[in-house]
Design a protein around this motif. Structure first.
Motif, PDB file in Angstrom:
ATOM      1  N   GLY A 121       0.783  -1.230   0.000  1.00  0.00           N
ATOM      2  CA  GLY A 121       0.000   0.000   0.000  1.00  0.00           C
ATOM      3  C   GLY A 121       0.818   1.285   0.000  1.00  0.00           C
ATOM      4  N   LEU A 122       2.119   1.185  -0.060  1.00  0.00           N
ATOM      5  CA  LEU A 122       2.943   2.406  -0.055  1.00  0.00           C
ATOM      6  C   LEU A 122       3.286   2.813  -1.483  1.00  0.00           C
ATOM      7  CD1 LEU A 122       5.538   1.626   2.772  1.00  0.00           C
ATOM      8  CD2 LEU A 122       3.385   2.867   2.955  1.00  0.00           C
ATOM      9  N   THR A 123       3.615   4.111  -1.656  1.00  0.00           N
ATOM     10  CA  THR A 123       4.070   4.576  -2.959  1.00  0.00           C
ATOM     11  C   THR A 123       5.600   4.616  -2.918  1.00  0.00           C
ATOM     12  OG1 THR A 123       2.197   6.061  -2.771  1.00  0.00           O
ATOM     13  CG2 THR A 123       3.634   6.376  -4.668  1.00  0.00           C
ATOM     14  N   LEU A 124       6.204   3.599  -3.439  1.00  0.00           N
ATOM     15  CA  LEU A 124       7.675   3.539  -3.384  1.00  0.00           C
ATOM     16  C   LEU A 124       8.274   4.168  -4.634  1.00  0.00           C
ATOM     17  CD1 LEU A 124       8.049  -0.099  -2.079  1.00  0.00           C
ATOM     18  CD2 LEU A 124       8.814   1.941  -0.868  1.00  0.00           C
ATOM     19  N   GLU A 125       9.305   4.984  -4.424  1.00  0.00           N
ATOM     20  CA  GLU A 125      10.007   5.572  -5.576  1.00  0.00           C
ATOM     21  C   GLU A 125      10.988   4.547  -6.148  1.00  0.00           C
ATOM     22  OE1 GLU A 125      10.850   9.670  -5.950  1.00  0.00           O
ATOM     23  OE2 GLU A 125       8.678   9.304  -6.150  1.00  0.00           O
ATOM     24  N   LYS A 126      11.604   3.861  -5.233  1.00  0.00           N
ATOM     25  CA  LYS A 126      12.617   2.872  -5.648  1.00  0.00           C
ATOM     26  C   LYS A 126      12.520   1.664  -4.740  1.00  0.00           C
ATOM     27  CE  LYS A 126      16.308   5.975  -7.196  1.00  0.00           C
ATOM     28  NZ  LYS A 126      17.440   6.695  -6.668  1.00  0.00           N
ATOM     29  N   GLY A 127      12.971   0.501  -5.245  1.00  0.00           N
ATOM     30  CA  GLY A 127      13.119  -0.685  -4.404  1.00  0.00           C
ATOM     31  C   GLY A 127      11.804  -1.371  -4.088  1.00  0.00           C
ATOM     32  N   HIS A 128      11.802  -2.153  -3.025  1.00  0.00           N
ATOM     33  CA  HIS A 128      10.609  -2.932  -2.667  1.00  0.00           C
ATOM     34  C   HIS A 128      10.344  -2.833  -1.177  1.00  0.00           C
ATOM     35  CE1 HIS A 128      13.074  -6.089  -0.801  1.00  0.00           C
ATOM     36  NE2 HIS A 128      13.940  -5.846  -1.777  1.00  0.00           N
ATOM     37  N   TYR A 129       9.145  -3.255  -0.791  1.00  0.00           N
ATOM     38  CA  TYR A 129       8.775  -3.243   0.620  1.00  0.00           C
ATOM     39  C   TYR A 129       9.602  -4.300   1.364  1.00  0.00           C
ATOM     40  CZ  TYR A 129       6.040  -2.841   4.824  1.00  0.00           C
ATOM     41  OH  TYR A 129       5.671  -2.618   6.126  1.00  0.00           O
ATOM     42  N   PRO A 130      10.062  -4.002   2.593  1.00  0.00           N
ATOM     43  CA  PRO A 130      10.917  -4.960   3.323  1.00  0.00           C
ATOM     44  C   PRO A 130      10.295  -6.354   3.411  1.00  0.00           C
ATOM     45  CG  PRO A 130      10.800  -2.885   4.475  1.00  0.00           C
ATOM     46  CD  PRO A 130       9.844  -2.775   3.345  1.00  0.00           C
ATOM     47  N   GLU A 131      11.098  -7.323   3.090  1.00  0.00           N
ATOM     48  CA  GLU A 131      10.642  -8.716   3.208  1.00  0.00           C
ATOM     49  C   GLU A 131      11.482  -9.475   4.207  1.00  0.00           C
ATOM     50  OE1 GLU A 131      10.741 -10.125  -0.813  1.00  0.00           O
ATOM     51  OE2 GLU A 131       9.197  -8.662  -1.414  1.00  0.00           O
ATOM     52  N   ALA A 132      12.800  -9.305   4.073  1.00  0.00           N
ATOM     53  CA  ALA A 132      13.700 -10.019   4.980  1.00  0.00           C
ATOM     54  C   ALA A 132      13.731  -9.327   6.338  1.00  0.00           C
ATOM     55  CB  ALA A 132      15.096 -10.053   4.377  1.00  0.00           C
ATOM     56  N   GLU A 133      14.176 -10.061   7.343  1.00  0.00           N
ATOM     57  CA  GLU A 133      14.238  -9.563   8.719  1.00  0.00           C
ATOM     58  C   GLU A 133      14.972  -8.228   8.846  1.00  0.00           C
ATOM     59  OE1 GLU A 133      16.055 -12.250  11.407  1.00  0.00           O
ATOM     60  OE2 GLU A 133      14.475 -13.751  11.200  1.00  0.00           O
ATOM     61  N   ASP A 134      16.012  -8.053   8.017  1.00  0.00           N
ATOM     62  CA  ASP A 134      16.875  -6.878   8.201  1.00  0.00           C
ATOM     63  C   ASP A 134      16.540  -5.741   7.233  1.00  0.00           C
ATOM     64  OD1 ASP A 134      17.721  -8.056   5.889  1.00  0.00           O
ATOM     65  OD2 ASP A 134      19.839  -7.577   6.236  1.00  0.00           O
ATOM     66  N   GLU A 135      15.422  -5.839   6.551  1.00  0.00           N
ATOM     67  CA  GLU A 135      15.144  -4.797   5.554  1.00  0.00           C
ATOM     68  C   GLU A 135      14.304  -3.660   6.144  1.00  0.00           C
ATOM     69  OE1 GLU A 135      15.579  -6.875   1.230  1.00  0.00           O
ATOM     70  OE2 GLU A 135      13.625  -7.065   2.203  1.00  0.00           O
ATOM     71  N   ILE A 136      14.506  -2.483   5.572  1.00  0.00           N
ATOM     72  CA  ILE A 136      13.804  -1.290   6.068  1.00  0.00           C
ATOM     73  C   ILE A 136      13.544  -0.353   4.887  1.00  0.00           C
ATOM     74  CG2 ILE A 136      15.977  -0.057   6.605  1.00  0.00           C
ATOM     75  CD1 ILE A 136      14.483   1.086   9.078  1.00  0.00           C
ATOM     76  N   CYS A 137      12.441   0.376   4.932  1.00  0.00           N
ATOM     77  CA  CYS A 137      12.243   1.421   3.916  1.00  0.00           C
ATOM     78  C   CYS A 137      11.619   2.654   4.552  1.00  0.00           C
ATOM     79  CB  CYS A 137      11.415   0.906   2.741  1.00  0.00           C
ATOM     80  SG  CYS A 137       9.647   0.938   2.987  1.00  0.00           S
TER      81      CYS A 137
END
Lengths: 839, 244
Positions: A121-137
């Motif tokens: 549901g977010l409008t991302l300019e680049k990349g993807h929504y965090p999936e792995a434990e250590d991901e952040i946006c």
């Protein structure tokens, strides 16, 4: 055909002959069209903006404090159409920064043909929504503030407290996605900003598994039936879904703005716009009417002559209609153009200001940003309606003057003198002074005098009335909510709940540190430019034996402070329930609750008795009290307050200061702020509020919304003023000969100006009287309504003093200028010419 | 010397020109005249002969192109607008053909208007005497539009006399009235002026009015063509005089 040509030509020649009247009518019609078009176009823009904002957040309700089981039931509930969840996983710990790590997810959307949950549901300019434990946006500015390069793949170490409690944990994160960037003023202290970053389901799961994270998701959802059901039916349906999952109504928050928009699209906006437009039409038609009315009175001889020459009633009406039509043919199209361009150029500015104001809070940023620059304002039906309304205004204004013209009898008209009244005599004055002449002229044509004063008066009433609300929209009031006194506030940042892992964050422990010691205050006072430092105390009331939601929320802790005898007036003004009597309250150890919403949320009632403990550092003081009043003042009081005398009787041993207020002289404001920021940065428990920043935050929301309204109001005032110009010009032009005679009899130029400005002064005084009495009366009512509706954060009534003074000055100066200009123009004609003037 | 002291109004080479070059119009052309205190002078001449222009300059309503006007020994041709206003309300009383009463004021107010403008105290007995002389006692509170033409002109006469000016200037005072009323008004004007010792200068087309005067000045093309007691029998003769 030939006849029509003659009538048309006659109309055209009359317009040319009465140049000043034509010009005034033209300006009045132009302003009317500008106003109608501008208001209509703004309405189109607001509707479009609302539509876009609502389409960004088209959920019907939010459910808070859910359990994972409840979410599970919701996701398969038959009434639910779409379901998003969001969980605040942890508080970010980075100095004074306020921020949270959030997980958001779309669990269900029956409207979408294929479920696309890749961006959550977010409008991302680049990349993807965090999936792995250590991901952040998050947005790039967040990463920059954290000292991390905002590019995909950047690594960062982040400290946080899961659920805002417990031990501070540290983990390494990798940037997986970037949201659109935002600009934030560098001068705003970190403690005043709120940041948001998104993490993965996996990291939540990890901490849940280890027993550290307790999932308390919130859900935003849509239910079926949006197109068929009314607002109330939708509400019932939503509440029944909440009941199905066993959720208390307290945790249900309807998206009223969206629901009312979809169940009743735009009715409210359209109704408001229609009412404003009707008011404009009313005022404008009064003004245009008075110009034509005065015109017919002035031209009665000419009309009589035309009748004597054989002009039919129909032809006369045609002539006057043509006059209106010719002026409108020029004024209306120009008005449409200006009226459209005005909001077209101003609206994005207003929105931009709104956006930069809301950038303070990252939560509300997205909506404003997404719509900017894409608002559609052009609407042919609106422009056509505005044109039609302007023409209708002109036609409406012409009705009575045309009826009057039709009634003119040729014989009477040729003999007509303007003073012809039914009166045969007049009591008069023993001696005649300049003022006698002034009043004699005003009373000679009472109707004209009254129409002029009423037209001007009513448009000024509108001005003062709206000013009363606008002047109460105050950036300073908004700023004063955080800094009730002085120029700076340093407040002790303590845990609202009981912090088990870091007990030093609890107020009772913080006060033992004596951060606001006399020595510290002396240090502050020694800063050049600091004039005064004041303390404000607070203490924690704790209880385990009150069965109330009040204590559940913050681990049985609520702040308590005091009020002074002087505060009673303000507290009483906003009294909702119970009664406030300082001495009785001191004698009986009674307390007041200062927050209506929480009072209801916690299920409190007046007369409730509590047995509690006061936490005075390490000491606990048993305390029994009764709640005797509920009030919601503007000033920032603690949730619970007792009298100052009761407070003094508590015999506290620790210094309970939780806030200090500093007064700085204007000259040293900047250097004081700099010194304070340095001192505050050395203590992580301090949060600083500076007046300039708070004002900036206030202004960003207030100013550019307020100024366009003033612009519209000024246009209405100008229309009213045109009525005065018209009356004065007409009354002087028609009396040219009479004034010449007065001068022949010895009236000096100075006396002439005095006489004419005296007439103008009566108009001004009458207008001011009406606008200041009725205007202030309706203004106060309007303010009360605005406050109740939380319009633009209005909380305190400000008398529109400067607006009133401004109005009085503009009227006075304007009227004097008109008098001087007309009498100067008149002097160009010799006295002899004027005396001979037979028109 | 004594003779000089009696002169209330005197002009020296009084000229008023309009336009220039080929279109130059000499409304009055080097007019020299003297009028004594208490004298009743009529000015006659054809339309366009310069009568009204002369009267306007005598009454400080218009500025001459050149020449001087002495009123009570003071040259008013060189005065500024404010000073002229004062002269008009203190020393001159005007009577116009169209009466020119102020429609918003009643008869009494119209009469005391010049006094009020000058801030002078009212001599009530004097005003009431004038009103009685002119037969307006019953009409004091009436508004001008309710009066007949004769009544309006009598009111205008009262207004002209009320401030006790030394000079009364009347421009065709009977022009809008029927013969009978005109005669009455003229008789009243003459009587009043005499009674209150005022100098009266009247412009007229009316031979009978001219004959009532102590002295008649005849104008043609802006110049005085005769000055003396009018002794002619009919209008044709007046015209013949003007031709000469």
């Amino acid at each position: 055909m030939q006849k029509t040509d003659t009538v048309f030509n006659l109309a055209l020649q009359r317009l040319r002959y009465n140049k000043s009247r034509t010009l005034l009518t033209g300006i009045a019609i132009l302003l009317t069209t500008i106003l109608l078009t501008a208001i209509g176009t703004t309405g189109v823009a607001i509707l479009d903006m609302n539509r876009q904002i609502y389409s960004l957040s088209d959920y019907h309700t939010s459910f808070n404090e859910l359990t994972p089981e409840q979410v599970e039931i919701l996701s398969s509930h038959i009434r639910v159409e779409a379901l998003d969840t969001s969980e605040t996983f942890a508080d970010i710990i980075n100095g004074k920064m306020n921020g949270v790590l959030t997980y958001t997810d779309i669990l269900r959307d029956d409207r979408a043909e294929t479920a696309d949950n890749s961006t959550h549901g977010l409008t991302l300019e680049k990349g993807h929504y965090p999936e792995a434990e250590d991901e952040i946006c998050s947005s790039p500015i967040f990463f920059r503030r954290m000292g991390v390069e905002p590019v995909l793949g950047s690594k960062m170490t982040l400290s946080f407290r899961v659920n805002g409690k417990g031990e501070i944990l540290t983990d390494e994160f990798t940037v997986s996605g970037l949201l659109p960037d935002v600009e934030i003023d560098e001068g705003i202290d970190d403690s005043r900003l709120m940041w948001n970053a998104y993490v993965s389901k996996a990291v939540l799961q990890k901490y849940a598994d280890s027993g550290l994270y307790q999932s308390k998701p919130s859900a935003t959802l849509r239910v079926y039936g949006e197109d068929e059901l009314s607002f109330d039916e939708m509400e019932d349906r939503i509440l029944s879904v909440a009941a199905d999952i066993g959720l208390d109504e307290m945790y249900v928050k309807l998206n009223k703005a969206y629901l009312s928009t979809v169940t009743d699209p735009g009715t409210e906006v359209i109704a408001i716009i229609t009412v404003i437009c009707l008011v404009v039409i009313l005022f404008s038609s009064l003004v245009i009417y008075s110009i034509y009315y005065v015109g017919v009175i002035t031209d009665v001889q000419e009309i009589g002559k035309l009748k004597a020459l054989g002009a039919s009633r129909r032809q006369l009406a045609g002539m006057l209609y043509w006059q209106g039509a010719i002026v409108s043919a020029i004024a209306v199209p120009v008005g449409l153009l200006i009226g459209f361009l005005l909001p077209y150029l101003c609206f994005p500015l207003v929105l931009w200001a709104y956006q930069s104001g809301s950038a303070i809070n990252s939560y509300s940023r997205d909506a404003a940003e997404a719509v900017i620059g894409q608002i559609h304002m052009f609407s042919l039906p609106v422009l056509l309606t505005a044109a039609a309304a302007s023409l209708a205004t002109v036609a409406l204004s012409l009705r009575k003057p045309i009826r009057m013209a039709k009634k003119v009898s040729p014989v009477e008209a040729i003999r007509y003198q303007e003073n012809t009244t039914d009166k045969k005599s007049r009591v008069g004055h023993h001696t005649v002074k300049v003022s006698t002449l002034t009043f004699a002229n005003l009373t000679r044509n009472k109707k004209r005098t009254t129409v002029t004063i009423l037209t001007m008066g009513l448009s000024c009433v509108l001005f003062i009335c709206v000013s009363a609300v606008l002047s109460s929209v105050s950036a300073e009031d908004i700023a004063r909510r955080n800094i009730p006194k002085g120029d700076f506030r340093i407040s002790l940042k303590y845990a609202h709940y009981y912090d088990n892992e870091y007990p030093e964050n609890n107020l009772e422990n913080l006060v033992q540190q004596n951060y606001f010691s006399d020595a510290f205050l002396s240090q502050l006072l020694s800063i050049e430019g600091v004039e005064k430092v004041e303390r404000e105390p607070g203490i924690i009331l704790s209880s385990t034996d009150v069965p109330s939601a009040m204590y559940e929320e913050y681990d049985n802790r609520q702040p308590l402070s005091y009020f002074t005898r002087e505060d009673v007036a303000e507290l009483s003004t906003y009294l909702e329930q119970g009664s406030i009597d300082y001495d009785r309250m001191t004698a009986n150890n009674e307390i007041i609750c200062t927050h209506v919403y929480s009072f209801k949320q916690y299920g409190l009632s007046i007369g409730d008795s509590f047995s509690m403990k006061l936490l005075d550092g390490s000491r606990e003081i048993p305390f029994t009290t009764t709640l005797t009043a509920l009030t919601q003042p503007d000033s920032n009081f603690s949730f619970l307050i007792m009298t100052q005398d009761s407070w003094n009787n508590l015999g506290l041993t620790c210094d309970p200061t939780t806030n200090i207020y500093l007064y700085a002289d204007d000259e040293h404001y900047d250097s004081v702020k700099e010194a304070l920021l340095k001192i505050v940065s050395e203590n992580e428990h301090f949060t600083m509020y500076a007046m300039d920043v708070e004002l900036k935050i206030g202004h960003s929301g207030v100013d550019l919304t307020r100024n366009p309204v003033y612009l519209l109001l000024s246009l209405i005032a100008v229309i009213g003023f045109i009525s005065l110009i018209n009356t004065m010009i007409t009354s002087i032009v028609t009396r040219k000969k009479e004034l010449g005679i007065l001068q022949a009899l010895g009236l000096s130029d100075r006396q002439l100006v005095r006489m004419l400005s005296g007439e103008g002064l009566v108009f001004t005084a009458g207008t001011l009287l009406i606008s200041l009495t009725l205007g202030n009366f309706f203004g106060y009512l309007f303010y009360k309504w605005a406050k109740q509706e939380h319009f633009m954060s209005i909380s305190r009534y400000h008398y529109p003093l400067w607006e009133s003074i401004g109005l009085a000055l503009v009227l006075l100066i304007g009227q004097l200028l008109i008098t001087l200009l007309i009498s100067k123009k008149m002097k160009k004609e010799s006295l002899i010419e004027r005396i001979r003037n037979q028109d | 010397m004594n003779n000089q002291a009696n002169i209330i109004l005197k002009t020296e080479n009084l000229c008023k020109y309009y336009g220039s070059g080929d279109s130059l119009v000499k409304a009055t052309d080097h007019i020299n005249l003297q009028i004594k205190q208490g004298e009743f002078v009529s000015i006659i001449g054809k339309s366009g002969s310069g009568k009204s222009t002369l009267l306007h300059m005598l009454g400080a309503l218009d500025n001459p192109t050149s020449g001087n006007v002495f009123l009570d020994g003071e040259n008013i041709a060189s005065l500024k607008a404010d000073a002229l206003s004062k002269i008009r309300r203190r020393k001159i009383g005007f009577i116009f053909q169209a009466y020119n009463l102020i429609p918003a004021l009643n008869v009494w107010e119209n009469i005391v208007l010049p006094l009020g403008l000058d801030g002078k105290p009212l001599d009530e007995a004097f005003i009431n005497d004038i009103i009685a002389t002119l037969g307006l006692t019953e009409k004091k509170r009436s508004l001008p539009n309710t009066l007949s033409g004769g009544q309006q002109q009598r009111c205008a006469i009262a207004r002209a006399i009320a401030a006790k000016p030394s000079l009364i200037l009347a421009d065709e005072p009977t022009g809008n009235l029927d013969t009978k009323t005109g005669d009455e008004v003229m008789a009243l004007l003459k009587t009043s002026a005499k009674k209150y010792g005022q100098t009266l200068v009247v412009i007229t087309h009316n031979e009978e009015v001219a004959q009532m005067a102590d002295r008649t000045i005849m104008l043609a093309d802006g110049r005085i063509i005769s000055d003396g007691k009018l002794m002619i029998e009919n209008e044709e003769e007046v015209a013949a005089h003007a031709e000469n």
